[in-house]
Design a protein around this motif. Sequence first.
Motif, short mmCIF file in Angstrom:
data_model
loop_
_atom_site.label_atom_id
_atom_site.label_comp_id
_atom_site.label_asym_id
_atom_site.label_seq_id
_atom_site.Cartn_x
_atom_site.Cartn_y
_atom_site.Cartn_z
N GLU A 170 0.84 -1.21 0.00
CA GLU A 170 0.00 0.00 0.00
C GLU A 170 0.87 1.26 0.00
O GLU A 170 0.56 2.23 -0.70
N LEU A 171 1.94 1.23 0.79
CA LEU A 171 2.86 2.37 0.80
C LEU A 171 3.48 2.56 -0.59
O LEU A 171 3.60 3.68 -1.07
N MET A 172 3.86 1.46 -1.22
CA MET A 172 4.44 1.53 -2.55
C MET A 172 3.43 2.09 -3.55
O MET A 172 3.77 2.91 -4.40
N GLY A 173 2.19 1.65 -3.44
CA GLY A 173 1.16 2.10 -4.36
C GLY A 173 0.82 3.57 -4.22
O GLY A 173 0.51 4.25 -5.20
N LEU A 174 0.90 4.07 -3.01
CA LEU A 174 0.55 5.46 -2.75
C LEU A 174 1.74 6.40 -2.90
O LEU A 174 1.65 7.44 -3.54
N PRO A 180 -1.10 -11.10 1.69
CA PRO A 180 -0.89 -11.24 0.25
C PRO A 180 -1.38 -10.00 -0.50
O PRO A 180 -2.41 -9.42 -0.17
N ALA A 181 -0.63 -9.62 -1.52
CA ALA A 181 -1.00 -8.46 -2.33
C ALA A 181 -2.08 -8.85 -3.34
O ALA A 181 -2.05 -9.95 -3.89
N THR A 182 -3.00 -7.94 -3.54
CA THR A 182 -4.05 -8.15 -4.55
C THR A 182 -3.52 -7.67 -5.91
O THR A 182 -2.55 -6.91 -5.98
N ASP A 183 -4.19 -8.08 -6.96
CA ASP A 183 -3.82 -7.61 -8.30
C ASP A 183 -3.93 -6.09 -8.38
O ASP A 183 -3.10 -5.43 -9.01
N GLU A 184 -4.94 -5.53 -7.75
CA GLU A 184 -5.14 -4.08 -7.75
C GLU A 184 -3.98 -3.38 -7.04
O GLU A 184 -3.47 -2.36 -7.52
#
Length: 103
Positions: free
Chosen positions: A37-41, A84-88
């Motif tokens: 989540e940190l990486m995505g944001l 686990p990471a989601t595809d999104e």
Amino acid sequence: MNSNADPLDALDDAQAAAAFRRLVRHLRHRHDAQNIELMGLAGFCRNCLADWIRDAGYANDKEAARELIHGMPSAEWKATRQTPATDEQLARMEASIAKNAQE
């Protein structure tokens, strides 16, 4: 003062170090904020911080740097804190990392 100078460079090293330690302790406390989540944001995560301290001269290996940031061995952190990471989430992370290349 050079108009291109970053005022952050004038920050006292002790103040910067204290702020960094506070950030790391905050992330240790907020383990609900997943690395993905940190990486995505923001385009960085706890593992990035571990890499950055090594880039700054931390003499130990990658695992020791991650343990320093996580507050425990990374295998333990993954087993007890990581979901686990989601595809999104993976797609957001990839898009966010692409923005890092613009730095």
